[in-house]
Design a protein around this motif. Structure first.
Motif, short mmCIF file in Angstrom:
data_model
loop_
_atom_site.label_atom_id
_atom_site.label_comp_id
_atom_site.label_asym_id
_atom_site.label_seq_id
_atom_site.Cartn_x
_atom_site.Cartn_y
_atom_site.Cartn_z
N ALA A 25 -0.75 20.12 -5.75
CA ALA A 25 0.39 19.32 -6.20
C ALA A 25 0.88 18.43 -5.07
O ALA A 25 1.18 17.24 -5.27
N PHE A 26 0.96 18.98 -3.88
CA PHE A 26 1.40 18.23 -2.70
C PHE A 26 0.46 17.05 -2.44
O PHE A 26 0.90 15.91 -2.24
N GLU A 27 -0.83 17.32 -2.47
CA GLU A 27 -1.82 16.27 -2.24
C GLU A 27 -1.77 15.22 -3.34
O GLU A 27 -1.89 14.02 -3.07
N SER A 28 -1.60 15.65 -4.58
CA SER A 28 -1.50 14.71 -5.70
C SER A 28 -0.29 13.81 -5.54
O SER A 28 -0.36 12.60 -5.78
N PHE A 29 0.83 14.40 -5.14
CA PHE A 29 2.04 13.62 -4.94
C PHE A 29 1.83 12.55 -3.86
O PHE A 29 2.14 11.39 -4.05
N LYS A 36 -0.65 14.09 -12.37
CA LYS A 36 -1.34 15.34 -11.99
C LYS A 36 -0.37 16.27 -11.26
O LYS A 36 -0.36 17.48 -11.51
N CYS A 37 0.44 15.70 -10.39
CA CYS A 37 1.42 16.50 -9.66
C CYS A 37 2.36 17.20 -10.63
O CYS A 37 2.66 18.39 -10.49
N GLU A 38 2.82 16.48 -11.64
CA GLU A 38 3.71 17.05 -12.65
C GLU A 38 3.06 18.23 -13.37
O GLU A 38 3.68 19.29 -13.53
N LYS A 39 1.81 18.07 -13.76
CA LYS A 39 1.09 19.16 -14.44
C LYS A 39 0.96 20.38 -13.53
O LYS A 39 1.13 21.52 -13.97
N LEU A 40 0.66 20.14 -12.27
CA LEU A 40 0.49 21.25 -11.33
C LEU A 40 1.83 21.95 -11.06
O LEU A 40 1.88 23.18 -10.98
N LEU A 41 2.90 21.19 -10.94
CA LEU A 41 4.22 21.80 -10.74
C LEU A 41 4.63 22.61 -11.97
O LEU A 41 5.22 23.69 -11.85
N ASP A 42 4.29 22.11 -13.16
CA ASP A 42 4.55 22.88 -14.38
C ASP A 42 3.75 24.19 -14.36
O ASP A 42 4.24 25.24 -14.78
N GLN A 43 2.53 24.11 -13.87
CA GLN A 43 1.70 25.31 -13.76
C GLN A 43 2.33 26.32 -12.80
O GLN A 43 2.38 27.52 -13.10
N ILE A 44 2.85 25.85 -11.69
CA ILE A 44 3.51 26.74 -10.73
C ILE A 44 4.73 27.38 -11.38
O ILE A 44 4.98 28.57 -11.20
N ASN A 58 11.17 19.69 -6.44
CA ASN A 58 9.94 18.91 -6.31
C ASN A 58 9.60 18.21 -7.62
O ASN A 58 9.10 17.08 -7.60
N LYS A 59 9.87 18.85 -8.75
CA LYS A 59 9.65 18.20 -10.04
C LYS A 59 10.55 16.98 -10.19
O LYS A 59 10.12 15.92 -10.65
N LEU A 60 11.81 17.12 -9.77
CA LEU A 60 12.75 16.00 -9.84
C LEU A 60 12.33 14.85 -8.92
O LEU A 60 12.40 13.68 -9.31
N ILE A 61 11.90 15.17 -7.72
CA ILE A 61 11.46 14.14 -6.78
C ILE A 61 10.21 13.44 -7.31
O ILE A 61 10.10 12.21 -7.25
N ASN A 62 9.28 14.21 -7.83
CA ASN A 62 8.07 13.63 -8.41
C ASN A 62 8.43 12.68 -9.55
O ASN A 62 7.90 11.57 -9.63
#
Length: 118
Positions: A25-29, A36-44, A58-62
């Motif tokens: 997620a960090f790398e995607s961001f 992709k970052c959003e999907k990964l953060l949802d997964q977390i 992190n979801k809000l920042i993304n």
């Protein structure tokens, strides 16, 4: 970009660890792949048993970057609300824990008195 690496936590679910998903997620961001970052953060979020304020932030920042950084005041308001909600939840949890401990202590006191009655 200021996505927190603090979400790199411990935990394993299935074959993917929270840490490896957080790293992705960090790398995607940082590569600008906000979807992709959003999907990964949802997964977390799905890995966690309760809401994690770091993941919520992190979801809000993304989302803020995904929207083109249009409204910084709205972001600050959302971050503050997420933080306040987490603090309120922590207070309730501490209060519940203290009440449970007091009830357990009262039970022990009653138990001791019960022995004296015999």
């Amino acid at each position: 970009k200021h996505m927190s690496q603090a979400l790199l936590g411990e935990g394993r679910v299935g074959t993917m660890s929270t840490t490896s998903v957080a790293r992705d997620a960090f790398e995607s961001f940082h590569s600008g792949n906000n979807a992709k970052c959003e999907k990964l953060l949802d997964q977390i979020s799905g890995f966690k048993t309760s809401v994690d304020v770091k993941v919520a932030h992190n979801k809000l920042i993304n989302e803020y970057y995904k929207s083109g950084c249009a409204d910084p005041q709205h972001l600050l308001t959302q971050l503050t609300q997420a933080y306040d909600k987490a603090r309120e939840r922590d207070k309730k949890d501490k209060s519940r824990k203290k009440r449970d401990e007091e009830e357990e202590e009262a039970y022990r006191d009653d138990e001791d008195l019960g022995v004296l009655r015999y």
